[in-house]
Design an enzyme around this catalytic site. Structure first.
Site, short mmCIF file in Angstrom:
data_model
loop_
_atom_site.label_atom_id
_atom_site.label_comp_id
_atom_site.label_asym_id
_atom_site.label_seq_id
_atom_site.Cartn_x
_atom_site.Cartn_y
_atom_site.Cartn_z
N GLU A 1 -4.03 -3.44 -6.86
CA GLU A 1 -4.28 -2.13 -7.49
C GLU A 1 -4.86 -1.14 -6.48
O GLU A 1 -5.71 -0.31 -6.81
CB GLU A 1 -5.26 -2.27 -8.66
CG GLU A 1 -4.73 -3.11 -9.78
CD GLU A 1 -3.94 -2.30 -10.78
OE1 GLU A 1 -3.76 -1.10 -10.56
OE2 GLU A 1 -3.50 -2.91 -11.77
N SER B 1 0.82 -1.22 0.00
CA SER B 1 0.00 0.00 0.00
C SER B 1 0.85 1.26 0.00
O SER B 1 0.39 2.32 -0.41
CB SER B 1 -0.92 0.01 1.24
OG SER B 1 -1.79 -1.08 1.19
P1 TGC Z 1 -0.14 11.04 -4.44
O1 TGC Z 1 0.06 12.26 -3.61
O2 TGC Z 1 -1.53 10.51 -4.59
O3 TGC Z 1 0.52 11.28 -5.86
C1 TGC Z 1 1.93 11.51 -6.02
C2 TGC Z 1 2.08 12.29 -7.30
O4 TGC Z 1 1.52 11.54 -8.37
C3 TGC Z 1 0.45 12.29 -8.96
N1 TGC Z 1 -0.54 11.34 -9.39
C4 TGC Z 1 -0.74 11.11 -10.69
N2 TGC Z 1 -0.18 11.62 -11.80
C5 TGC Z 1 -0.60 11.16 -12.98
N3 TGC Z 1 -1.54 10.24 -13.09
C6 TGC Z 1 -2.11 9.70 -12.00
N4 TGC Z 1 -3.03 8.78 -12.14
C7 TGC Z 1 -1.73 10.12 -10.73
N5 TGC Z 1 -2.07 9.81 -9.45
C8 TGC Z 1 -1.33 10.58 -8.65
C9 TGC Z 1 -0.01 13.23 -7.89
O5 TGC Z 1 -0.65 14.35 -8.45
C10 TGC Z 1 1.30 13.59 -7.25
O6 TGC Z 1 1.97 14.48 -8.11
P2 TGC Z 1 2.80 15.72 -7.51
O7 TGC Z 1 3.25 16.46 -8.72
O8 TGC Z 1 1.82 16.49 -6.65
O9 TGC Z 1 3.91 15.11 -6.73
O10 TGC Z 1 0.81 9.92 -3.89
P3 TGC Z 1 0.90 9.40 -2.52
O11 TGC Z 1 2.33 9.08 -2.27
O12 TGC Z 1 0.18 10.21 -1.50
O13 TGC Z 1 0.08 8.06 -2.77
C11 TGC Z 1 -0.41 7.42 -1.74
C12 TGC Z 1 -1.24 6.22 -2.22
C13 TGC Z 1 -1.54 5.39 -1.00
C14 TGC Z 1 -2.53 6.72 -2.84
C15 TGC Z 1 -0.46 5.42 -3.27
O14 TGC Z 1 0.78 5.10 -2.77
C16 TGC Z 1 -1.22 4.19 -3.68
O15 TGC Z 1 -2.04 4.22 -4.61
N6 TGC Z 1 -0.96 3.03 -3.01
C17 TGC Z 1 -1.51 1.75 -3.43
C18 TGC Z 1 -0.46 1.02 -4.24
C19 TGC Z 1 -1.04 0.18 -5.31
O16 TGC Z 1 -2.15 0.35 -5.76
N7 TGC Z 1 -0.25 -0.74 -5.80
C20 TGC Z 1 -0.64 -1.53 -6.92
C21 TGC Z 1 0.51 -2.32 -7.45
S1 TGC Z 1 0.23 -2.97 -9.06
C22 TGC Z 1 -0.93 -4.13 -8.88
O17 TGC Z 1 -1.50 -4.36 -7.88
C23 TGC Z 1 -1.24 -4.87 -10.13
S2 TGC Z 1 -2.41 -6.10 -10.01
C24 TGC Z 1 -2.66 -6.26 -11.67
C25 TGC Z 1 -3.58 -7.33 -12.08
O18 TGC Z 1 -3.23 -8.52 -11.96
O19 TGC Z 1 -4.64 -6.97 -12.68
P1 FAD Z 2 -0.54 -4.08 2.94
O1 FAD Z 2 -0.17 -2.82 2.25
O2 FAD Z 2 0.39 -4.63 3.94
O3 FAD Z 2 -1.97 -3.87 3.61
C1 FAD Z 2 -2.47 -4.74 4.63
C2 FAD Z 2 -3.80 -4.20 5.16
O4 FAD Z 2 -3.60 -2.90 5.73
C3 FAD Z 2 -4.86 -3.99 4.05
O5 FAD Z 2 -6.12 -4.35 4.54
C4 FAD Z 2 -4.80 -2.48 3.80
O6 FAD Z 2 -6.02 -1.96 3.29
C5 FAD Z 2 -4.55 -1.98 5.22
N1 FAD Z 2 -3.98 -0.62 5.25
C6 FAD Z 2 -2.92 -0.17 4.57
N2 FAD Z 2 -2.67 1.12 4.87
C7 FAD Z 2 -3.61 1.49 5.79
C8 FAD Z 2 -3.89 2.70 6.51
N3 FAD Z 2 -3.17 3.80 6.34
N4 FAD Z 2 -4.92 2.68 7.37
C9 FAD Z 2 -5.67 1.56 7.57
N5 FAD Z 2 -5.45 0.40 6.93
C10 FAD Z 2 -4.43 0.37 6.05
N6 FAD Z 2 1.74 -5.61 -7.30
C11 FAD Z 2 2.49 -5.18 -8.34
O7 FAD Z 2 3.33 -4.29 -8.20
N7 FAD Z 2 2.36 -5.77 -9.57
C12 FAD Z 2 1.48 -6.76 -9.79
O8 FAD Z 2 1.36 -7.26 -10.93
C13 FAD Z 2 0.68 -7.25 -8.71
N8 FAD Z 2 -0.15 -8.31 -8.89
C14 FAD Z 2 -0.80 -8.86 -7.80
C15 FAD Z 2 -1.52 -10.03 -7.94
C16 FAD Z 2 -2.13 -10.61 -6.84
C17 FAD Z 2 -2.87 -11.91 -6.99
C18 FAD Z 2 -2.06 -9.96 -5.57
C19 FAD Z 2 -2.75 -10.55 -4.37
C20 FAD Z 2 -1.36 -8.80 -5.44
C21 FAD Z 2 -0.70 -8.23 -6.53
N9 FAD Z 2 0.10 -7.08 -6.40
C22 FAD Z 2 0.85 -6.62 -7.45
C23 FAD Z 2 0.30 -6.48 -5.10
C24 FAD Z 2 -0.87 -5.63 -4.61
O9 FAD Z 2 -0.89 -4.40 -5.27
C25 FAD Z 2 -0.73 -5.50 -3.10
O10 FAD Z 2 -1.06 -6.73 -2.53
C26 FAD Z 2 -1.62 -4.40 -2.55
O11 FAD Z 2 -1.21 -3.13 -3.01
C27 FAD Z 2 -1.63 -4.41 -1.01
O12 FAD Z 2 -0.34 -4.49 -0.51
P2 FAD Z 2 0.02 -5.61 0.60
O13 FAD Z 2 -0.46 -6.91 0.11
O14 FAD Z 2 1.44 -5.47 0.94
O15 FAD Z 2 -0.88 -5.22 1.86
#
Ligand code: TGC
Ligand code: FAD
Length: 387
Positions: free
Chosen positions: A367, A141
């Site tokens: 995501e 996250s």
């Molecule tokens: P934040 O302050 O929200 O943003 C930092 C800078 O980025 C800009 N920004 C964007 N710019 C362009 N396009 C976008 N969509 C943008 N979203 C944000 C934003 O304006 C800012 O720019 P600047 O110029 O002000 O610096 O960033 P933050 O550090 O506060 O973010 C916090 C948070 C928690 C929202 C972020 O870290 C987050 O989204 N965490 C979750 C991580 C996550 O989703 N990981 C996914 C990994 S990939 C995955 O799971 C693939 S699964 C694929 C599958 O199998 O389908």
């Molecule tokens: P954590 O970040 O450790 O979160 C654990 C719990 O804490 C969650 O319930 C969360 O909601 C909660 N939490 C976190 N922050 C806070 C807060 N501030 N306050 C209260 N609660 C909070 N990642 C990639 O980069 N590429 C990929 O292709 C990809 N594919 C994936 C495929 C699968 C099948 C899975 C399961 C995951 C994949 N991911 C990928 C990773 C995915 O994006 C992460 O699992 C996800 O972002 C959550 O991170 P984490 O599992 O480390 O959980």
């Protein structure tokens, strides 16, 4: 029946002819090539790689990109593609999300012309597979808390660290990897076969079993300067922009899984006779079915509204967060309801509900977890960052 129970608000009437054609061709593919075997692939914990070339031939890889052998379709088409694929299984939509939104999108948006020419046509043809490495094992996250580093050595970069939970990792030819440089986070293209780069499959998942998930390991991987994505700014902006593309597709996709579950529950409760009448003829069951249809209808309207904003270039990340949160929650609720309405029959892969419900446990987590998207919306409302 007056209305399609899967489309109570009449989304069908809002679609253009070309959008329907795309949707119908993917639907036929899912019916013919995916549904007959997907329960077995899920049970066997096996990604059906033989579907990659047919997906490519249908133009579904990098479908939003103009040129480089890609179809250049609009956002509604991308949404409909995700929805039909996820009606089959979230694993297939995941494969296409990662290939298209998380790999081809950043190569197109931030890559050099040489990187685009090298990878995009091959990825569109399904001859090269990509993955996206952002998450690390100590907390997905909060991706800025990153241990993977890229240090300058002469004109090269040296990459060290690891990534966890990476979709397509075990089968990828190229990984888009986000690493910490002295200036901040930058994106790199890391190729299979590079010395010091290895991948490992994650076994024994109980969710997305038909998807290949794994870890990426970097042990002094030497990357030439040409591996850097030159157009990506320093920081999380570039990887977050990729996530916005993929999350948009997920908001559409999960409703396909929900529709499959509602369809199955409608069929089953009409046929199942208990206490002298079909289950579907009881008030309690009708209310539950209506709730399921309501959640899908609301989610569809939201998804379509977002697609139109995306095509007009005015979609914001927080709008995508709202939809990813709402539609994943709707879909998992619908899938769990369907599973329950099927009784004992609902626990086997003979029916789709449990497979979808289990898959959606991953989809609601990756995501950006539900909490992360709620906090993004909370930040938008209050102006206060509560992460
Ligand atoms: P934040 O302050 O929200 O943003 C930092 C800078 O980025 C800009 N920004 C964007 N710019 C362009 N396009 C976008 N969509 C943008 N979203 C944000 C934003 O304006 C800012 O720019 P600047 O110029 O002000 O610096 O960033 P933050 O550090 O506060 O973010 C916090 C948070 C928690 C929202 C972020 O870290 C987050 O989204 N965490 C979750 C991580 C996550 O989703 N990981 C996914 C990994 S990939 C995955 O799971 C693939 S699964 C694929 C599958 O199998 O389908
Ligand atoms: P954590 O970040 O450790 O979160 C654990 C719990 O804490 C969650 O319930 C969360 O909601 C909660 N939490 C976190 N922050 C806070 C807060 N501030 N306050 C209260 N609660 C909070 N990642 C990639 O980069 N590429 C990929 O292709 C990809 N594919 C994936 C495929 C699968 C099948 C899975 C399961 C995951 C994949 N991911 C990928 C990773 C995915 O994006 C992460 O699992 C996800 O972002 C959550 O991170 P984490 O599992 O480390 O959980």
């Amino acid at each position: 029946m007056a209305h399609d129970p899967l489309d109570l608000t009449g989304i069908e009437d809002e679609l253009q002819e070309d959008e329907r054609l795309v949707r119908d061709s993917v639907a036929r593919f899912v019916d013919a090539e995916v549904l007959p075997d997907i329960g077995r692939h899920f049970a066997d914990h096996h990604f059906p790689r033989e579907l990659v070339l047919p997906l490519a031939r249908l133009g579904l890889l990098g479908s939003s990109i103009e040129g480089y052998g890609c179809a250049g379709l609009n956002a509604v088409c991308y949404g409909l593609i995700c929805q039909q694929l996820e009606r089959g299984d979230s694993a297939l939509r995941s494969f296409v999300s990662v290939q298209s939104s998380l790999c081809m999108f950043p190569i197109h948006a931030y890559g050099s012309e040489a990187q685009r020419e090298r990878w995009l046509p091959a990825m569109a043809r399904g001859e090269a597979i990509g993955c996206f490495g952002l998450t690390e094992s100590h907390g997905g996250s909060d991706p800025l808390n990153m241990n993977t580093t890229a240090r300058k050595r002469g004109s090269d970069w040296v990459l060290n660290g690891s990534k966890m939970w990476i979709t397509n990792a075990p089968i990828a030819d190229v990984a888009v990897v986000w690493a910490l440089t002295d200036e901040g986070v930058r994106g790199f293209l890391v190729e299979r076969g590079m010395k010091g780069f290895s991948t490992q499959e994650i076994e024994r998942k109980m969710s997305l079993r038909a998807s290949a998930t794994g870890a990426l390991f970097f042990d002094d991987v030497v990357l030439p300067q040409e591996s850097l994505l030159p157009g990506s700014s320093v920081g999380l902006k570039a990887p977050l922009s990729c996530l916005t593309q993929a999350r948009f597709g997920i908001a559409w996709g999960v409703l396909g899984a929900a529709q499959a579950c509602l369809s199955e529950a409608l069929h089953y409760t009409r046929e199942r006779v208990l206490f002298g009448r079909p289950l579907a003829a009881t008030q309690a069951v009708q209310i539950r079915l209506a709730e399921m249809a309501r959640k899908i209808a609301v989610g569809q309207s939201l998804a379509l509204q977002l697609a139109h904003r995306k095509d007009r270039g005015i979609l914001t990340p927080v709008q995508v967060s709202l939809a990813k949160w709402n539609n994943c929650r709707a879909a998992i609720d619908v899938a769990r309801e369907a599973r329950d309405l099927l009784g004992g029959a609902g626990i086997t892969t003979e029916h789709a509900a449990i497979r979808h419900a289990l898959n959606l446990e991953s989809v609601i987590t990756y995501e950006g977890t539900e909490t992360i998207h709620q906090l993004s919306v909370g930040r938008e409302l209050t102006g206060l960052n509560a992460f």
